[in-house]
Design an enzyme around this catalytic site. Structure first.
Site, PDB file in Angstrom:
ATOM      1  N   HIS A  15       0.829  -1.216   0.000  1.00 50.23           N
ATOM      2  CA  HIS A  15       0.000   0.000   0.000  1.00 50.23           C
ATOM      3  C   HIS A  15       0.859   1.259   0.000  1.00 50.23           C
ATOM      4  O   HIS A  15       2.041   1.233   0.345  1.00 50.23           O
ATOM      5  CB  HIS A  15      -0.941   0.006   1.207  1.00 50.23           C
ATOM      6  CG  HIS A  15      -0.219   0.062   2.528  1.00 50.23           C
ATOM      7  ND1 HIS A  15       0.356   1.206   3.017  1.00 50.23           N
ATOM      8  CD2 HIS A  15       0.021  -0.900   3.444  1.00 50.23           C
ATOM      9  CE1 HIS A  15       0.913   0.972   4.186  1.00 50.23           C
ATOM     10  NE2 HIS A  15       0.729  -0.314   4.463  1.00 50.23           N
ATOM     11  N   GLU A  85      -2.260  -7.197   7.794  1.00 53.85           N
ATOM     12  CA  GLU A  85      -0.885  -7.117   8.277  1.00 53.85           C
ATOM     13  C   GLU A  85      -0.719  -7.969   9.532  1.00 53.85           C
ATOM     14  O   GLU A  85      -1.684  -8.279  10.225  1.00 53.85           O
ATOM     15  CB  GLU A  85      -0.523  -5.649   8.573  1.00 53.85           C
ATOM     16  CG  GLU A  85       0.879  -5.398   9.099  1.00 53.85           C
ATOM     17  CD  GLU A  85       2.000  -5.838   8.166  1.00 53.85           C
ATOM     18  OE1 GLU A  85       2.134  -7.065   7.928  1.00 53.85           O
ATOM     19  OE2 GLU A  85       2.775  -4.978   7.710  1.00 53.85           O
TER      20      GLU A  85
END
Length: 191
Positions: A15, A85
């Protein structure tokens, strides 16, 4: 993961920049937006990915990954909860330097994460992602996060998840994994 003579590729995109990634703070469950610079850089992914066809596009459910996918031209990327994550537990929002003041030499790869995930838990989760990817006959694009994508790469390469420590991954970068004579390989990294 094994392959015959496959020539498909797994494309990984971390990202764009967030305030915490910019400052080196561990970000897992905190759902931060991209910074203006992160949006600008993520938008360049559209051109860098143009001309490539993907049979499956996946994204972490976190806003930073989904927004990166949108800016890159993939607003319909399928959310996969396994792409979140690494859960940093008590270390959420804290830098490695701050953690090392009380736990010298700490790394997410080799040390306990109080209240968070273990390396074994990460391996189990990301092995599910790799099995899903292996079932696709064609290229797959994944939008995700630094430690999780590094761990996914280690598992792709049939290594222990902790070997992800060797794969530094910057924001809004593209990496490609694939095959060479039946062995899983890294074709490009951190582009």
């Amino acid at each position: 993961m094994t392959s015959g003579e496959r020539d498909d590729r797994l494309w990984l995109v971390r990202h764009g920049e967030t305030e915490w990634s910019k400052n080196g703070r561990h970000t897992s469950t905190t759902d931060l937006p991209l910074t203006p610079e992160g949006e600008k850089t993520a938008a360049t992914l559209r051109e860098r990915l143009a001309g490539h066809s993907f049979d499956l596009v996946l994204t972490s459910p976190r806003v930073r990954a989904r927004h990166t996918a949108e800016l890159a031209g993939f607003p319909d990327a399928e959310v996969d909860e396994d792409l979140v994550e690494w859960d940093y537990g008590s270390y959420e929002g804290i830098t490695t330097a701050e953690i090392r003041k009380t736990v010298p030499g700490w790394t997410v790869w080799s040390s306990p994460v109080p209240g968070g995930e273990t390396a074994a838990q990460i391996a189990t989760r990301l092995d599910r992602v790799n099995r899903r990817i292996a079932s696709v006959d064609g290229d797959v694009l994944v939008f995700g996060h630094s430690h999780a994508l590094r761990a996914l790469t280690a598992r792709w390469l049939e290594l222990d998840v902790t070997e992800g420590r060797h794969f530094v991954l910057n924001t809004a970068t593209i990496s490609t994994l694939g095959w060479d004579r039946g062995s899983p390989v890294v074709h490009h990294w951190n582009m």
